[in-house]
Design an enzyme around this catalytic site. Sequence first.
Site, PDB file in Angstrom:
ATOM      1  N   CYS A  79       0.927  -1.103  -0.017  1.00  0.00           N
ATOM      2  CA  CYS A  79       0.068   0.167  -0.029  1.00  0.00           C
ATOM      3  C   CYS A  79       0.889   1.032   0.045  1.00  0.00           C
ATOM      4  O   CYS A  79       2.114   1.228   0.115  1.00  0.00           O
ATOM      5  CB  CYS A  79      -0.948  -0.026   1.337  1.00  0.00           C
ATOM      6  SG  CYS A  79       0.001  -0.027   2.781  1.00  0.00           S
ATOM      7  N   CYS A 139       3.524   1.842   2.614  1.00  0.00           N
ATOM      8  CA  CYS A 139       4.647   1.089   2.725  1.00  0.00           C
ATOM      9  C   CYS A 139       5.509   1.935   1.940  1.00  0.00           C
ATOM     10  O   CYS A 139       6.920   1.873   2.079  1.00  0.00           O
ATOM     11  CB  CYS A 139       4.541  -0.352   1.853  1.00  0.00           C
ATOM     12  SG  CYS A 139       3.471  -1.447   2.648  1.00  0.00           S
ATOM     13  N   ASP A 168      11.385  25.059 -34.337  1.00  0.00           N
ATOM     14  CA  ASP A 168      12.525  25.417 -35.273  1.00  0.00           C
ATOM     15  C   ASP A 168      11.906  24.972 -36.603  1.00  0.00           C
ATOM     16  O   ASP A 168      11.023  24.478 -36.836  1.00  0.00           O
ATOM     17  CB  ASP A 168      13.659  24.404 -34.641  1.00  0.00           C
ATOM     18  CG  ASP A 168      14.914  24.475 -35.664  1.00  0.00           C
ATOM     19  OD1 ASP A 168      15.194  25.509 -36.013  1.00  0.00           O
ATOM     20  OD2 ASP A 168      15.164  23.261 -36.074  1.00  0.00           O
TER      21      ASP A 168
END
Length: 769
Positions: A21, A24, A449
């Site tokens: 989860c 953790c 560009d």
Amino acid sequence: MGVEAADAVVSTDITVGGMTCAACVKRVEKRLGRLDGVTATVNLATGRARVSHPPSVTPAELVTTVERAGYTAELPEPPRQEREQEPDEQGRPGEQSALEDRQRRQLLITALLAVPVLVLSMVPALQFRNWQWLCFALGAPVATWGAWPFHRRALRGLRHATATMDTLVSLGVVASFGWSAYALFLGGAGAPGMTMPFTLLPSADDGVAHVSLEAAVGVPLFVLAGRFLEARARHGTGRALRSLAGLAVKDVAVREDSGDEHVIPVARLRAGQVFVVRPGERVATDGVVVEGNSAVDLSLVTGESEPVEVGPGSGLTGGAVNAGGLLLVRATAVGADTRLARITRMVTDAQAGKANAQRLADEVAGVFVPVVLSLAATVLGFWLGAGADPQAAVTACVAVLVVACPCALGLATPTALMAATGRGAQLGVLVTGAQALEALKHIDTVVLDKTGTLTSGHMSVTACTAAPDGIGKEAALRLAGAVERGSEHPLGRAITAYAQKSAPHEELPAVREFVAEAGRGVRGEVDGHPVEVRSPGDELKGPLAEALAAAEGAAHTPVLVLVDGRPEALVAVGDLVRPGSYRAVDRLRRLGVRPVLATGDREATARAVAEDLGIDEVHARCTPEGKVSLVQELREGGRRVAVIGDGVNDAAALAGADLGIAMGGGTDVAIGAADVTLVRGDIEAVADAVRLARRTLRTIRVNLLWAFGYNAVTVPLAAVGLLNPMVAAAAMSASSLLVVGNSLRLRTWRPARGPAPRRDRRHDRGGHR
């Protein structure tokens, strides 16, 4: 293990096991962050930690730190070893397949034991004499062996003074089964002939303690089922990345100078060796065709929808499929240096990031489980203190423990990122992470560009005019071609190719003291003469001035050749506007993004191209420093700016913008400075990238909204006794599945092309550095 040194900081990947989860995730990040100079980003969906640390902190110390936090940790195996693992029929590595099989067996056995208990507990009409003792016998293995993964991780967390989602589930199962044992042995529920009505609301009206075996078996059953389905769904979000890895060829047929062929593992192939690609085979590695003609399918590598014709001198990308004739290819890059390896590495790195919104979820997850434990204890104490039936108090407490779900918080961002970055790679769009996606969503101005971006970059000389009484056209071209041979720019390559073609039997002379000035031109010494090739000013007269006017009128790029400081020739170079450039600009405008053209070309050439593409704002004669200044000016004006380029002269502007986008065929410097790379070289992919970013971040917001909203609604319901623990377990598992399922929708996302614009021109256009 991926390790990169930069500014005395090393980046190391660690595989972390046992995380279930978001709590953790937060714990691992916090433990690693306690080491001096160490920062970590942990991904719950992939189970990997990306750790930045000083060289004084070794990878072994990082692994030990994670293990001391209560999790398993190891350094990932080298890519070669990973590829050698035999996959199963579904493309899963052998180790993962074995783990999935064990989980499936445990789930099936748990279901066989739990389903009779659930049926008997929920259907009073089926409750026979002593049914409760049968349920107890069936439920005991479920509450112990079936729920053992939760108990084991909860005990491990207890040893390290931490609590996770497994702690909540384990306590819920123990409390439900413990109460049921009390009810059976001491509370009167074990009497023969006892029946128990089923209700979604906890109650005990007859003065007899009711068993809660349906919760004791339902919680592990539903959570195990949810995590099994969740793991499979999460595995699906990484399918695109695995498909890229699957393009790698294992063996290759090498042809020696003598004409002999032999098959070797691709890991033994070296740059410079010639290998054979037969019809239907994948190209083993990046290379250049030395013999043969064919069409190659690049769709799985770059997203190119149509096969590309190749012949001698054509570049090939490893992983492409040869759809036609026999090809002999000289390897130019192998192993980690190939384009496919770089693409895979970029996608993997992108999945390690976190969106800003996820950081709030992580902060909440850090205190989520302790808060839920405190709330469950408070609920139990409040109900007992208020004089409620002990069974109702315990049931409400268990429901609070089981229904709370930090898993959805931890999965909200990483699953969406995995699906989105994988889908982007399939479409030829590579992003560096969550920050790039967020920047893509918010850009409102794109600085474009011209050469190699709006135009194809495949340039050719259209005219060459020599100065009267000079050294002559052939001599001027020979000197210019010699100097331009050291240039990376498409314009320089075009002049060199034209000079070689004009005098095929003569070698171009060597150049000394070569200097390339980005955005201006090149110079060097050839045959004792200083030679300069650059953009012309307004000083030209006579035939050279006329040639300059003609080139600008045709929207070609004029290039002046000076020898010994004297103008000797004017070369006009033409370029094709990329197919779809007008469509791409039109789509960007429809998305609310303003296009701006910034080029080193002269004003007349730049405006001619801009007019054809529908671009209103043009900045001509723009040096690399000028592009950086333009980006800064736009940002200071409140614009969120992206820069699209492909050359060395674009690198500074790419790095200085809110978002840098590089064309996949551009220089390594430009790609390295960019946040997004368009692998297939199609500028229309820019609009696809913006739309994918907006869709991904919308998905993440929906995931987080659901994760927060689910807990905000269900935890209070459980606290006031309006939620049965079994239903709570099912709801908790469903919440994670909904988040993962919502993220999986990104795997099938398709760019909407919309109506075609009024025009889609392909004109001969100039392009300058």
